[in-house]
Design a protein around this motif. Sequence first.
Motif, PDB file in Angstrom:
ATOM      1  N   THR A 256       0.984  -0.976  -0.243  1.00  0.00           N
ATOM      2  CA  THR A 256       0.171  -0.037   0.113  1.00  0.00           C
ATOM      3  C   THR A 256       0.811   1.100  -0.039  1.00  0.00           C
ATOM      4  N   GLN A 257       2.150   1.148   0.739  1.00  0.00           N
ATOM      5  CA  GLN A 257       2.985   2.281   0.833  1.00  0.00           C
ATOM      6  C   GLN A 257       4.197   2.135   0.084  1.00  0.00           C
ATOM      7  N   GLY A 258       4.555   2.914  -0.917  1.00  0.00           N
ATOM      8  CA  GLY A 258       5.869   2.600  -1.686  1.00  0.00           C
ATOM      9  C   GLY A 258       7.171   2.897  -0.736  1.00  0.00           C
ATOM     10  N   LYS A 259       8.199   2.579  -1.248  1.00  0.00           N
ATOM     11  CA  LYS A 259       9.441   3.017  -0.508  1.00  0.00           C
ATOM     12  C   LYS A 259      10.508   3.676  -1.492  1.00  0.00           C
ATOM     13  N   LEU A 260      11.191   4.621  -0.894  1.00  0.00           N
ATOM     14  CA  LEU A 260      12.119   5.463  -1.926  1.00  0.00           C
ATOM     15  C   LEU A 260      13.472   5.500  -1.226  1.00  0.00           C
ATOM     16  N   GLY A 323       9.179   6.487   3.291  1.00  0.00           N
ATOM     17  CA  GLY A 323       8.016   5.805   3.088  1.00  0.00           C
ATOM     18  C   GLY A 323       7.140   6.730   2.479  1.00  0.00           C
ATOM     19  N   VAL A 324       6.646   6.272   1.033  1.00  0.00           N
ATOM     20  CA  VAL A 324       5.926   7.659   0.505  1.00  0.00           C
ATOM     21  C   VAL A 324       4.892   6.561  -0.542  1.00  0.00           C
ATOM     22  N   ASP A 325       3.641   7.382  -0.380  1.00  0.00           N
ATOM     23  CA  ASP A 325       2.698   7.003  -1.294  1.00  0.00           C
ATOM     24  C   ASP A 325       3.015   6.698  -2.573  1.00  0.00           C
ATOM     25  N   SER A 326       2.772   5.619  -3.361  1.00  0.00           N
ATOM     26  CA  SER A 326       3.545   5.263  -4.710  1.00  0.00           C
ATOM     27  C   SER A 326       3.263   6.415  -5.539  1.00  0.00           C
ATOM     28  N   LYS A 327       2.225   6.903  -5.569  1.00  0.00           N
ATOM     29  CA  LYS A 327       1.685   8.202  -6.706  1.00  0.00           C
ATOM     30  C   LYS A 327       2.804   9.532  -6.197  1.00  0.00           C
ATOM     31  N   ALA A 331       7.666  13.164  -6.990  1.00  0.00           N
ATOM     32  CA  ALA A 331       7.745  14.434  -6.248  1.00  0.00           C
ATOM     33  C   ALA A 331       8.421  14.358  -5.108  1.00  0.00           C
ATOM     34  N   ALA A 332       8.237  13.241  -4.440  1.00  0.00           N
ATOM     35  CA  ALA A 332       9.470  12.943  -2.975  1.00  0.00           C
ATOM     36  C   ALA A 332      10.906  12.863  -3.643  1.00  0.00           C
ATOM     37  N   LYS A 333      11.092  12.180  -4.390  1.00  0.00           N
ATOM     38  CA  LYS A 333      12.424  12.303  -5.033  1.00  0.00           C
ATOM     39  C   LYS A 333      13.037  13.502  -5.392  1.00  0.00           C
ATOM     40  N   GLN A 334      12.262  14.552  -6.049  1.00  0.00           N
ATOM     41  CA  GLN A 334      12.794  15.705  -6.509  1.00  0.00           C
ATOM     42  C   GLN A 334      12.861  16.699  -5.109  1.00  0.00           C
ATOM     43  N   ALA A 335      12.003  16.262  -4.382  1.00  0.00           N
ATOM     44  CA  ALA A 335      12.196  17.213  -3.026  1.00  0.00           C
ATOM     45  C   ALA A 335      13.361  16.726  -2.177  1.00  0.00           C
ATOM     46  N   ILE A 336      13.704  15.517  -2.204  1.00  0.00           N
ATOM     47  CA  ILE A 336      14.808  14.948  -1.252  1.00  0.00           C
ATOM     48  C   ILE A 336      16.162  15.656  -2.111  1.00  0.00           C
ATOM     49  N   LEU A 337      16.230  15.440  -3.651  1.00  0.00           N
ATOM     50  CA  LEU A 337      17.426  15.829  -4.158  1.00  0.00           C
ATOM     51  C   LEU A 337      17.454  17.311  -4.314  1.00  0.00           C
ATOM     52  N   LYS A 338      16.391  18.087  -4.075  1.00  0.00           N
ATOM     53  CA  LYS A 338      16.512  19.478  -3.744  1.00  0.00           C
ATOM     54  C   LYS A 338      17.090  20.060  -2.373  1.00  0.00           C
ATOM     55  N   GLU A 339      16.956  19.294  -1.382  1.00  0.00           N
ATOM     56  CA  GLU A 339      17.352  19.461  -0.121  1.00  0.00           C
ATOM     57  C   GLU A 339      18.932  19.041  -0.087  1.00  0.00           C
ATOM     58  N   PHE A 340      19.091  18.156  -0.616  1.00  0.00           N
ATOM     59  CA  PHE A 340      20.410  17.606  -0.697  1.00  0.00           C
ATOM     60  C   PHE A 340      21.344  18.650  -1.386  1.00  0.00           C
ATOM     61  N   SER A 341      20.895  19.152  -2.626  1.00  0.00           N
ATOM     62  CA  SER A 341      21.732  20.390  -3.138  1.00  0.00           C
ATOM     63  C   SER A 341      21.590  21.693  -2.432  1.00  0.00           C
ATOM     64  N   GLY A 422       3.828  -0.082  -5.113  1.00  0.00           N
ATOM     65  CA  GLY A 422       2.461  -1.035  -5.263  1.00  0.00           C
ATOM     66  C   GLY A 422       1.836  -1.150  -6.774  1.00  0.00           C
ATOM     67  N   GLU A 423       1.048  -1.795  -6.852  1.00  0.00           N
ATOM     68  CA  GLU A 423       0.185  -1.967  -8.250  1.00  0.00           C
ATOM     69  C   GLU A 423      -0.428  -0.453  -8.472  1.00  0.00           C
ATOM     70  N   GLY A 424      -0.743  -0.146  -9.775  1.00  0.00           N
ATOM     71  CA  GLY A 424      -1.395   0.687 -10.075  1.00  0.00           C
ATOM     72  C   GLY A 424      -0.535   2.199 -10.326  1.00  0.00           C
ATOM     73  N   TYR A 425       0.655   1.931 -10.275  1.00  0.00           N
ATOM     74  CA  TYR A 425       1.618   3.124 -10.134  1.00  0.00           C
ATOM     75  C   TYR A 425       1.970   3.488 -11.478  1.00  0.00           C
ATOM     76  N   GLU A 426       1.655   4.844 -11.885  1.00  0.00           N
ATOM     77  CA  GLU A 426       1.488   5.297 -13.159  1.00  0.00           C
ATOM     78  C   GLU A 426       2.622   6.317 -13.572  1.00  0.00           C
ATOM     79  N   HIS A 427       3.477   6.374 -12.814  1.00  0.00           N
ATOM     80  CA  HIS A 427       4.554   7.367 -13.163  1.00  0.00           C
ATOM     81  C   HIS A 427       5.980   7.060 -13.453  1.00  0.00           C
ATOM     82  N   GLU A 428       5.935   5.792 -14.221  1.00  0.00           N
ATOM     83  CA  GLU A 428       7.253   4.992 -14.523  1.00  0.00           C
ATOM     84  C   GLU A 428       8.422   6.024 -15.114  1.00  0.00           C
TER      85      GLU A 428
END
Lengths: 431, 427
Positions: A256-260, A323-327, A331-341, A422-428
Amino acid sequence: MTKGPVRRESLGNGVFFSTISENRFKSNLLAVHFLLPIDEGQASSLALVPMMLEKCSEKYPRYRFLSRRLDALYGAYIGGNMSKYGDRFVVTFYASVIENRYALQKEDLLKESAALLSEVIFHPLRDEEGLDYQNFSLQKEYLMDSIRSQINDKRRYALNRLIEKMYQGERYGVFPGGTLKQAEAVTARDVTDSYNRMLKEASVEIFYTGDTDPEAAKAIFRECFSKERTPVNIPKTDFSVSRETPFLIKERMDVTQGKLCIGVKTGISSDDPRLSALRVGVNLLGGNPASKFFLHIRERDNLCYYCLARLDRLKGFLIFDSGVDSKNIPAAKQAILKEFSAVQNGEITDEEIAAAKLALCNSFRSVGENIYSLSSYYLTQLFSETIQTPDEACRQIESVTKKEISDLFSKLRIDGTFILTGEGYEHENDL
Amino acid sequence: MKMTYEPVGESYERYQDPSGVTVLLYPMKGYSGAYALFGTKYGSIDQYFAREGEPFSLVPAGIAHYLEHKLFESEDCDAFSLFSKTGASANAYTSFDKTVYLFSCTERFEESFGILLDFVQSPYFTEENVKKEQGIIAQEIKMYDDDPGWQVFFRLLGALYHNHGVKTDIAGTVESISHITPELLYRCYHAFYDPSNMVIAVAGNFSPETAKELIASHMKAKSQGKTVSFTEDEPETAVCPYTETVMEVSLPLFQFGYKMMPDPDPYAFLKAQIEWEIILEMLVGASSDFYDALYSEGLLNATFDAEVFSGRGFLSLIFGGESKKPKEVFARFKEMIRKAKEEGLDEKAFLSAKNGLYGKYLKGLNDADGVAADLINSEMAGVGFFDPFLILSKLTLSDLNQRLKNAFAENTSALSLILPKHQTEQE
């Protein structure tokens, strides 16, 4: 050698006994560590050694007999495990018992506990061929079960997959226990060989933490290790850096919850003078509730349930774990990279630095509050060239400047990303 | 009042502040850190309640936990950012029957203690900030949806309990929390965050005098009277004997449990818990025939565990772990119980298990965080912190046998299974 509260002395034959005198606890702790270089061929067989040894011995051929003995010693604990510290495998056996002053019949509990621990380590149950076959086949089955059950804990699973890929082809890419295939192939002979090699070739560090005088315990181990040993040289941990082009692995599972998870190989060793700046930088990025990850990504943007940054000092890598909602993963990845930079560019507030320093110093000063953390703190100090007390570590942390952090972070880059959805993840294609 | 336990030479002080809050102070020599907890006897099971003389309200499942999340926020900032300025590490948790806010620190105790006392007494709920939390809590709920250990447990509780609130997930559901409003949060807050319903516990390195002064000056409100939390009577029998579902796991996960009727007297309830702890150790612990046989046959592995699961108004015995053949494990367990009832418990094993538990309790005094948590737990349960030591020293085998004889009726039990997605159970 004496450092802070620790006194380390040689028992000969590559065996050291360290005493941490501490009277605050109701129990004491003996930890016998066997240090060996990481060797892929032994990942499964060596992991089976503590699993088998903690269960029975010559004198206690079934676990229930050992367990009864432990009950009689006021709920004493004996246990073993194998872990990885930098590029070393460490097989550890613990014995914990209440301090002699609380024994209801004035028993010498520490001596009994040391004797039991040495029985478990040096007098395993055997048959004609080597270590007991029945015990072996049972524990092998359990090892395979535990490797299979790694998917049960999705967070741990995602982290392991990331680290495995980050260190593919390097010693550190090998995990204690090995792969299912390796575990399946292990024979009783292999485990007996690993056991014999451990006794003969490992560097041995024994740590005693407690108030009761450990002389009797020390004498027991001196006797046990009196045979000639040939400790092997443990190569220095390799502090490799991130690859040029980061990798990306995606996996699907019924969750139900994705992992990044994102990894960074810093190349900074535990002896590097920049270590303190690295610690502060990682902490202000995602190590406390005033950190950038927590305040911006979790609280402000509601992008994840947890989002943390942590450092493995003994191997010099960072993990951003969320731990991130798959959808929301792109956005979460962008946000993490932004804070890193942001940290790379020195966009760090004085409050962020102050909070990180306070949080780190609080956790260093808390090391002594728990008997296990105190014991293992000083074990890991032995892996550095200089040993630091928690107070010394704090003083270094306190002197870190913003410039030191951004200078250091500007040289770091991402090694790769692991995503579990999870299933139904549309943002490949958004990643 | 000073409570002392001579054999370990330790003591704590217990008193009631004029506001009505109960305070427990346990200074520990040689420690560098202090742990302070501020808790209320209010958990997920308190869904139906009334203030004295007012009508009953029914509130959405998960609201106590939601309130815990929101209380960290005040009008101008959140408590986390205040703690980050003192270096304390803060946290909170909600269980079935309590909510606790806490911090640990090695320096600047006074400042952090003041922050804790203040933020717990300063609710600030608005439409906007309540709405915002829904996303985060929904994520937390989803994380537990993926946790097979959590699922096997709540499915078991659902099979055991008809009415008791313990059958409902502490965080509620994504649906139930969508009905939470600022008005409801305030209603729950005023009902349960009354000083008379709350406990403060501090353990470790701190000055009791300073703590007392800070409590006296920071406690704002006086008690406004009691709240009654209502639970429907729970029948003795379970709801259904069996439940299963399929998840992404490698081996079947199982839990089976037996529902017991908790004694309303706190001391008798504690005695029952301790007696069960010893009985379970004797029947299924590492030294038992049962564990020895099933372990060596490969039916149980090291994940097997037995628990006395208890809290306000509930007590169950729960056994769980991983097994290729969970139904066989349960059948063998029932057979073992039948024999144990017939033959009675072994005297030698009893003494040995008693010794073991004494050591376990003693080790429980090692860590200041554990001491602080147990202080709150025992106070809210209506017993003293050192009572377990006293009860343990007086236990008799005949009491244990009596207890065993009257328990484990088939219709009080249930089995919960999580089966792997990619295989079926081979039985």
